[in-house]
Enzyme design. Sequence first.
Site, mmCIF file in Angstrom:
data_model
loop_
_atom_site.group_PDB
_atom_site.id
_atom_site.type_symbol
_atom_site.label_atom_id
_atom_site.label_comp_id
_atom_site.label_asym_id
_atom_site.label_seq_id
_atom_site.Cartn_x
_atom_site.Cartn_y
_atom_site.Cartn_z
ATOM 1 N N GLY A 123 -7.301 9.704 9.778
ATOM 2 C CA GLY A 123 -7.552 9.796 11.208
ATOM 3 C C GLY A 123 -8.553 10.857 11.621
ATOM 4 O O GLY A 123 -8.780 11.050 12.819
ATOM 5 N N GLY B 113 -10.251 8.330 6.945
ATOM 6 C CA GLY B 113 -11.300 9.234 7.374
ATOM 7 C C GLY B 113 -12.525 8.583 7.975
ATOM 8 O O GLY B 113 -13.420 9.277 8.457
ATOM 9 N N ASN C 41 -8.515 2.243 10.182
ATOM 10 C CA ASN C 41 -7.687 1.925 11.344
ATOM 11 C C ASN C 41 -8.156 2.691 12.578
ATOM 12 O O ASN C 41 -8.675 2.119 13.531
ATOM 13 C CB ASN C 41 -6.225 2.238 11.046
ATOM 14 C CG ASN C 41 -5.257 1.841 12.159
ATOM 15 O OD1 ASN C 41 -4.067 2.060 12.050
ATOM 16 N ND2 ASN C 41 -5.723 1.238 13.233
ATOM 17 N N THR C 42 -8.031 4.024 12.535
ATOM 18 C CA THR C 42 -8.315 4.838 13.710
ATOM 19 C C THR C 42 -9.745 4.668 14.202
ATOM 20 O O THR C 42 -9.998 4.686 15.415
ATOM 21 C CB THR C 42 -8.041 6.321 13.404
ATOM 22 O OG1 THR C 42 -6.748 6.454 12.818
ATOM 23 C CG2 THR C 42 -8.115 7.153 14.673
ATOM 24 N N LYS D 59 0.875 -1.174 0.000
ATOM 25 C CA LYS D 59 0.000 0.000 0.000
ATOM 26 C C LYS D 59 0.911 1.223 0.000
ATOM 27 O O LYS D 59 1.657 1.461 0.954
ATOM 28 C CB LYS D 59 -0.909 0.018 1.220
ATOM 29 C CG LYS D 59 -1.820 1.242 1.236
ATOM 30 C CD LYS D 59 -2.340 1.536 2.625
ATOM 31 C CE LYS D 59 -2.969 2.926 2.631
ATOM 32 N NZ LYS D 59 -3.263 3.384 4.003
#
Length: 281
Positions: free
Chosen positions: A172, A204, A225-226, A111
Amino acid sequence: MVTEPPAGDALKIGSHTFSSRLIVGTGKYADYELMREALAVSGTECITVAVRRERLIDAEGRNLLDYIDTDRYTILPNTAGCFTAEDAVRVARLGREILSQMGNPGADWVKLEVLGDKRTLLPDPVATVEATRTLVAEGFQVLVYTSDDPVTAKRIKEAGAASVMPAGSPIGSGQGVLNPNAIRICLEYLKEDDPDYPVIVDAGVGTASDVSVAMELGVDGVLLNTGIAHAKDPTRMARAMRLAAESGRLAYLAGRIPKRLYATASSPTEGTIAAAGKSRG
């Protein structure tokens, strides 16, 4: 009876195929144990790892990879934190070397992130295209993080990317898909004459509804992720994200009704008592 996606409705990126349409990151968790639990609950089969993050070792000397079932997950190494094409290519090569030694199938892809600004973490479009060309020439299958600009997305695909990954909003930020029309245009440009080309919303996502919105637009998957790692209860949020991806995909396949300005009766008017009386009169 619950209707499942049709057989064969898998996420295909290059030579990789997954039944889950979520790709989940491994950073920002309170500890590795919580990360491991959230990954399992999310249903993901593909996880992304920042190769340059402390060489995969935390402050206590523990190796992230010791907490990942490498037989269960395909690892997608990423070049997060790179601000030049040269640095990103170097980190990609390092990721390939690490995963090759582990025998993980993720050794053949990466990635790609080439950031242009430390405050917004928005990508550098010129350096991103340059790094994409270099890595493709070296045999990588390259999944490319980019903005939601359709022209840049098209240039990245032309450079040989295995997947274009437009951001829903800044990394994030938790703002969700800020410009759905831009994502729609990206999909139109990238899938024109190539309907199976994988487009993944990356960055996002803040909650489950953001995942559903992205999937209902017709993207092939979501990388996040976040939104899980920083939730008050990451394990519950991981399950919510899993269900949102599934429901959003089903809704897209089912096809939403068109939006109308005025009301439309949900029950037919033909055959009603009022209608029958008028016909007799």
